[in-house]
Design a protein around this motif. Sequence first.
Motif, short mmCIF file in Angstrom:
data_model
loop_
_atom_site.label_atom_id
_atom_site.label_comp_id
_atom_site.label_asym_id
_atom_site.label_seq_id
_atom_site.Cartn_x
_atom_site.Cartn_y
_atom_site.Cartn_z
N ASP A 131 0.83 -1.21 0.00
CA ASP A 131 0.00 0.00 0.00
C ASP A 131 0.86 1.26 0.00
OD1 ASP A 131 -2.16 -1.67 0.07
OD2 ASP A 131 -2.78 -1.18 2.12
N ILE A 132 1.96 1.23 0.75
CA ILE A 132 2.86 2.39 0.79
C ILE A 132 3.49 2.62 -0.58
CG2 ILE A 132 5.05 3.23 1.74
CD1 ILE A 132 4.25 1.75 4.37
N GLU A 133 3.95 1.55 -1.21
CA GLU A 133 4.62 1.67 -2.51
C GLU A 133 3.68 2.13 -3.61
OE1 GLU A 133 6.24 -2.20 -2.93
OE2 GLU A 133 7.88 -1.86 -1.50
N ARG A 134 2.38 1.86 -3.46
CA ARG A 134 1.40 2.31 -4.46
C ARG A 134 1.13 3.80 -4.36
NH1 ARG A 134 -3.19 -2.40 -3.64
NH2 ARG A 134 -2.27 -3.99 -5.02
N SER A 135 1.40 4.38 -3.19
CA SER A 135 1.04 5.78 -2.97
C SER A 135 1.88 6.71 -3.84
CB SER A 135 1.25 6.14 -1.50
OG SER A 135 1.01 7.51 -1.29
N ARG A 136 1.25 7.75 -4.35
CA ARG A 136 1.93 8.79 -5.10
C ARG A 136 1.93 10.11 -4.32
NH1 ARG A 136 3.44 5.06 -7.40
NH2 ARG A 136 5.30 6.03 -6.56
N GLU A 137 1.61 10.00 -3.02
CA GLU A 137 1.58 11.20 -2.19
C GLU A 137 3.01 11.66 -1.88
OE1 GLU A 137 -0.96 12.94 -1.30
OE2 GLU A 137 -2.58 11.59 -1.94
N ARG A 138 3.18 12.98 -1.88
CA ARG A 138 4.51 13.55 -1.66
C ARG A 138 5.07 13.14 -0.29
NH1 ARG A 138 6.83 17.71 -4.36
NH2 ARG A 138 4.81 18.18 -5.35
N HIS A 139 4.18 13.06 0.73
CA HIS A 139 4.67 12.74 2.07
C HIS A 139 5.17 11.30 2.18
CE1 HIS A 139 1.18 10.30 3.50
NE2 HIS A 139 0.49 11.04 2.66
N ILE A 140 4.82 10.47 1.19
CA ILE A 140 5.35 9.09 1.12
C ILE A 140 6.58 9.05 0.22
CG2 ILE A 140 4.87 6.72 0.39
CD1 ILE A 140 3.31 7.41 2.85
N LEU A 141 6.51 9.66 -0.94
CA LEU A 141 7.58 9.57 -1.93
C LEU A 141 8.89 10.15 -1.42
CD1 LEU A 141 5.61 10.52 -5.18
CD2 LEU A 141 6.35 8.24 -4.45
N ARG A 142 8.83 11.11 -0.52
CA ARG A 142 10.06 11.74 -0.03
C ARG A 142 10.93 10.76 0.76
NH1 ARG A 142 8.69 15.00 5.35
NH2 ARG A 142 10.80 15.74 5.01
N TYR A 143 10.33 9.62 1.19
CA TYR A 143 11.08 8.63 1.96
C TYR A 143 11.58 7.47 1.10
CZ TYR A 143 9.64 10.99 6.21
OH TYR A 143 9.46 11.93 7.19
N ALA A 144 11.22 7.47 -0.19
CA ALA A 144 11.71 6.44 -1.10
C ALA A 144 13.03 6.89 -1.68
CB ALA A 144 10.69 6.19 -2.22
N VAL A 145 14.07 6.05 -1.58
CA VAL A 145 15.39 6.39 -2.09
C VAL A 145 15.37 6.32 -3.61
CG1 VAL A 145 17.83 5.78 -2.10
CG2 VAL A 145 16.46 5.50 -0.01
#
Length: 297
Positions: A131-145
């Motif tokens: 579910d986290i990886e599907r998110s395109r929200e900025r508050h999630i993407l900023r933590y993806a390397v």
Amino acid sequence: MKPSLSWDEQVSLLVGRGLDIDDERKCAEFLSVHNYYRFSGYMRYFQIAPHHGDDNFVPGTTLSQVRALYDADQVLRSAPTEQLTTAELLLRTHTAHVIANDHGPCGHYLQAEFYSDASSSEPTVESCLRDIERSRERHILRYAVPGDRMPDFGELPVWSAVEAWSFGTLSKCIERGAQGSLADAVATSLGVAKAGFAYRVRALVYMRNRCAHHSRIWNHSIIDAGPTPNNVRVKAKRIAGQFEPRSALDVIASLDDIVDRGKAGLHMLPKLVEAHKQHADFWKGLSHPQNPQDHRL
């Protein structure tokens, strides 16, 4: 294989089975919007013995009679939306709060040992990460390397992660988290009974999914019914009368209790009583769901 029928042919089929239809053109228009198969779930209660292959209607059955139940159920499905949304937000908030305070805001909630998973089900961590990886929200993407094909989101705080989880994933996390103790902690945070709390949350997910997919609530026994506390049931039955433990009314009573304890809304059950209890057939299908009866003599 059953043949595919046009809207007019579907109307002719119903007439041939003995359904009294005042306006066949309007009936065809209705079926073109609402799907014969969906509507058949309501018609079965007026057919002689559909489970034995007799799809003829009980003499005197009218389209208007069946439509009244179908329309009432359609209205009912929209009624819990606000309450279920409120409950879901409360559960996200309190789950994140408990995890962050008791287990740390990052990392631990995304480790397999945090959950008491069964070998027959998908690991909860996989559901959370998907579910986290599907998110395109900025508050999630900023933590993806950038460039990392398998990010572990080890620094993603739980209060951000819960916003990406589906209601179903959140329910799994509550039920299985902290080796089974998370449900008690979230219930305590909300101020509701701990006993059976995880299963009550599961019932809310089930109800939300049925409403979201426009599935029948009338005469439907809730599969994932949670153990609504006895004091909640007693209070609800003073308002609504008797109802079965697996009825929609039981889940709504539980929903009212969770939302009320969160100081986030008004009770829904009194509104349902006011809107629907005078419709005896519809109310019976909500309070005491049953399968279609055999009308053969």
